[in-house]
Design a protein around this motif. Sequence first.
Motif, short mmCIF file in Angstrom:
data_model
loop_
_atom_site.label_atom_id
_atom_site.label_comp_id
_atom_site.label_asym_id
_atom_site.label_seq_id
_atom_site.Cartn_x
_atom_site.Cartn_y
_atom_site.Cartn_z
N SER A 34 1.01 -1.36 -0.06
CA SER A 34 0.11 0.04 -0.04
C SER A 34 0.85 1.26 -0.06
CB SER A 34 -0.80 0.08 1.32
OG SER A 34 -1.71 1.22 1.46
N LEU A 35 1.73 1.13 1.01
CA LEU A 35 2.75 2.50 1.02
C LEU A 35 3.63 2.51 -0.28
CD1 LEU A 35 3.04 4.54 3.18
CD2 LEU A 35 1.75 2.48 3.85
N LEU A 36 4.04 1.49 -0.81
CA LEU A 36 4.93 1.43 -2.31
C LEU A 36 4.13 2.18 -3.14
CD1 LEU A 36 7.27 0.62 -3.83
CD2 LEU A 36 6.29 -1.81 -4.05
N ASP A 37 2.94 1.58 -3.57
CA ASP A 37 2.20 2.20 -4.46
C ASP A 37 1.78 3.67 -4.24
OD1 ASP A 37 2.36 -0.08 -6.23
OD2 ASP A 37 0.69 -1.18 -5.19
N ARG A 38 1.51 3.90 -2.88
CA ARG A 38 1.11 5.34 -2.75
C ARG A 38 2.14 6.16 -2.85
NH1 ARG A 38 -1.24 5.86 3.34
NH2 ARG A 38 -2.29 3.81 2.41
N GLN A 39 3.32 5.85 -2.39
CA GLN A 39 4.38 6.78 -2.07
C GLN A 39 5.46 7.04 -3.54
OE1 GLN A 39 3.23 8.59 0.83
NE2 GLN A 39 5.42 8.92 0.67
N ILE A 40 5.52 5.90 -4.17
CA ILE A 40 6.26 5.97 -5.35
C ILE A 40 6.50 7.21 -6.28
CG2 ILE A 40 5.03 4.81 -7.07
CD1 ILE A 40 7.48 3.17 -7.82
N LEU A 41 5.31 7.89 -5.94
CA LEU A 41 5.13 9.16 -6.74
C LEU A 41 6.09 10.30 -6.49
CD1 LEU A 41 3.49 10.89 -8.87
CD2 LEU A 41 2.22 11.55 -6.84
N SER A 42 6.36 10.21 -5.24
CA SER A 42 7.40 10.92 -4.29
C SER A 42 8.67 11.21 -5.34
CB SER A 42 7.64 11.03 -2.94
OG SER A 42 7.92 9.79 -2.57
N ILE A 43 9.32 9.93 -5.16
CA ILE A 43 10.68 9.67 -5.89
C ILE A 43 10.69 9.86 -7.31
CG2 ILE A 43 10.58 7.33 -6.23
CD1 ILE A 43 13.70 9.21 -5.30
N LEU A 44 9.44 9.66 -7.83
CA LEU A 44 9.41 9.86 -9.50
C LEU A 44 9.23 11.40 -9.83
CD1 LEU A 44 7.66 6.64 -10.46
CD2 LEU A 44 10.20 7.17 -10.65
N ALA A 45 8.84 12.09 -8.89
CA ALA A 45 8.30 13.46 -8.99
C ALA A 45 9.12 14.27 -9.99
CB ALA A 45 8.14 14.17 -7.70
N LEU A 162 10.96 1.19 0.13
CA LEU A 162 11.06 0.52 -1.23
C LEU A 162 10.61 1.43 -2.30
CD1 LEU A 162 9.52 -3.33 -0.55
CD2 LEU A 162 11.81 -2.50 -1.53
N SER A 163 9.59 2.26 -1.91
CA SER A 163 9.15 3.28 -3.10
C SER A 163 10.35 4.20 -3.67
CB SER A 163 7.98 4.07 -2.32
OG SER A 163 8.55 5.35 -1.42
N MET A 164 11.11 4.66 -2.46
CA MET A 164 12.33 5.47 -3.08
C MET A 164 13.44 4.66 -3.61
SD MET A 164 11.36 8.38 -1.15
CE MET A 164 10.21 8.78 -0.18
N THR A 165 13.73 3.42 -3.02
CA THR A 165 14.74 2.68 -3.53
C THR A 165 14.28 2.16 -4.95
OG1 THR A 165 15.67 2.17 -1.46
CG2 THR A 165 16.44 0.83 -3.15
N LEU A 166 13.24 1.52 -5.06
CA LEU A 166 12.80 0.88 -6.30
C LEU A 166 12.42 1.87 -7.33
CD1 LEU A 166 11.91 -1.75 -7.63
CD2 LEU A 166 9.53 -1.30 -6.60
N GLY A 167 11.64 2.75 -6.79
CA GLY A 167 11.36 4.01 -7.80
C GLY A 167 12.57 4.70 -8.39
N GLY A 168 13.47 5.02 -7.76
CA GLY A 168 14.65 5.61 -8.13
C GLY A 168 15.73 4.84 -8.94
N PHE A 187 8.07 4.08 -23.25
CA PHE A 187 8.17 4.19 -21.84
C PHE A 187 9.43 4.93 -21.38
CE2 PHE A 187 5.09 0.88 -20.06
CZ PHE A 187 3.84 1.54 -20.37
N SER A 188 9.11 6.09 -20.44
CA SER A 188 10.08 6.77 -19.80
C SER A 188 10.47 5.96 -18.49
CB SER A 188 9.82 8.11 -19.34
OG SER A 188 9.74 9.04 -20.53
N GLY A 189 11.35 6.24 -17.82
CA GLY A 189 12.01 5.23 -16.69
C GLY A 189 11.02 5.33 -15.45
N TRP A 190 10.06 6.41 -15.32
CA TRP A 190 9.32 6.69 -14.35
C TRP A 190 8.01 5.89 -14.53
CZ3 TRP A 190 4.55 8.71 -15.30
CH2 TRP A 190 4.12 9.65 -16.49
N GLN A 191 7.62 5.87 -15.81
CA GLN A 191 6.46 5.02 -16.23
C GLN A 191 6.71 3.41 -16.02
OE1 GLN A 191 6.50 6.83 -20.12
NE2 GLN A 191 4.31 7.10 -19.85
N PHE A 192 8.04 2.94 -16.37
CA PHE A 192 8.33 1.67 -16.12
C PHE A 192 8.19 1.12 -14.52
CE2 PHE A 192 11.82 -1.81 -15.52
CZ PHE A 192 11.07 -2.83 -15.98
N ALA A 193 8.87 2.40 -13.85
CA ALA A 193 8.87 2.03 -12.46
C ALA A 193 7.40 2.01 -11.91
CB ALA A 193 9.25 3.25 -11.65
N PHE A 194 6.50 2.48 -12.26
CA PHE A 194 5.03 2.11 -11.84
C PHE A 194 4.61 0.85 -11.98
CE2 PHE A 194 4.18 6.87 -11.95
CZ PHE A 194 3.62 7.03 -10.78
#
Length: 543
Positions: A34-45, A162-168, A187-194
């Motif tokens: 839940s937190l991974l999918d919710r927070q990954i936006l912050s590192i990809l911002a 994980l959202s920070m590490t995996l996303g980045g 795809f750009s990297g941020w799209q693949f990360a999602f």
Amino acid sequence: MATTAADDSPRSVPRVSRAGWYALTLVSAAQAMSLLDRQILSILAPSIRADLNIGDAELGLLYGTVFALFYALFSLPLGRLVDGWIRTRLLAVCLAAWSVAAGLAAFASGFTLLAVSRLGVGIGEGATQPAANSIIFDEFPRERRGTAMAAMGIAVSLGLGLSMTLGGVVAQWWDTRYAAGGAPLGFSGWQFAFLVAAAPGLPLAWLIWRMREPVRGRMDGIVARPDPHPFKASAAVLGAVTPGSNWFMLWHRKAGARQWAINLIGLAIILAFCSTMTAVAQSYSPRPPVHALGLALDPHVLQWFVVGFGLFVILNLFQSFKLTDAPAYRVMLSPSLVLLMVVGGLQTSINYGIMGFTPSFLVREYGLSMAQTGLQFGLLSAALGMAGPLAAGPLTDWLTKKLGASGRVWLILFALGVSPLLGIWTFSAESAGSFYLRFTFYSLILTIWLPPLYAQLLELVLPRMRGITFSTYTIVMTLLGLGIGPYFVGIVSDRNGGDLGQAIISVNIVAPLIVVILLFILTRVRRDEASILDRARAGGEII
């Protein structure tokens, strides 16, 4: 649930079964997802900001407001469903749904589809914590619930990390691999990360679907009667709290003139407050309109519309309780429970304001790459976020045995009273190395608060009320935390020319209020906990 202070006397502690530990593992994993999918936006911002040409205020809307609106609204009927239906099945369905919605963000080429993705994630995640906590409280005795809540706290930190590490790392790897072009689907990297972040949710949902459903209330000796119509009751809650349909429900339930007056006057006050705050925000930090669905929307109008919407939902919820569930109304309106919800919401505004913009702060302030930020900050925050609850869980259980409910509140007060000072010191660091060192001390203290607060919240109600209680807390937490925290940091940053350090520090303005509220709770919590059964019986509960 404890009913008297005498419950704290020494006695044998029931063992936790293997099924209980297995359940804790799976629901904690769901919480981490839940937190991974919710927070990954912050590192990809930063990448999204560049690709979609949107500002920090708009990112705050995506990260907080759009998610908050549907997360808050749907958590209430889903919380009611938690109290009446099979919790394992509900959690599995919701996990699968939000994973699909999170993956949808990979196909976004503008603000609108990202907003739709966040909407779907918000709805799906609405059942996560109510269902998970309800399951845990029926698998763990009171004396071990601090430890169980610590596991949930660790899951939160693991998901954040994980959202920070995996996303980045994933986004950076993808962009480097296809720097010359030719990326699949463009795809750009941020799209693949999602997509990568969303994928594990589906097999986890299958495991939870197959998990054993615990007996509701067994650990507290108050086994709840089966709900004959859980979906009907859930739909009734949705109708009762949704603005517009709530008036039909008031009419249908034959509400008196006093209830109508409370509802309409309350709505007028909410509209006046939100209109005033919109004007103040527009004057403080003017923003260009956000274009979505063919409309040009002022970000501040959208922000305070969502806040007003949520406030009206809360008003409607408690009116619905008064008309249809008097025991829940009497039990949940205890001063300690309401104020603990406010404390959690205010502190969440600090947490989400900080975590939502810290990756961007590290990139802007210290010149780190997105991959460096994701790896360094993600791993550090995950490790520290696990260390804090690991200490807080057993400490919560020990203080509960020694001091009862007051012990939990003292631990919350320590964490939330000291951490803002360390936070100001942390975000004034002159180098990345100094920041990480200071952040270590800050995070270790800050992460202590969650296990005792969650445990105490659910000790203040009957077992059959835990789902809707945590859903009510969710909407308060969402309004004050996700709805205000990232938005506040975003507009302060836009106002002061992008100085994220000062913007993040400024969110601690609510810390003194948190301390004052907790000191008041200390004078009430034992009395409120001891009177739960009496208040429930006074409302007509058969116990």
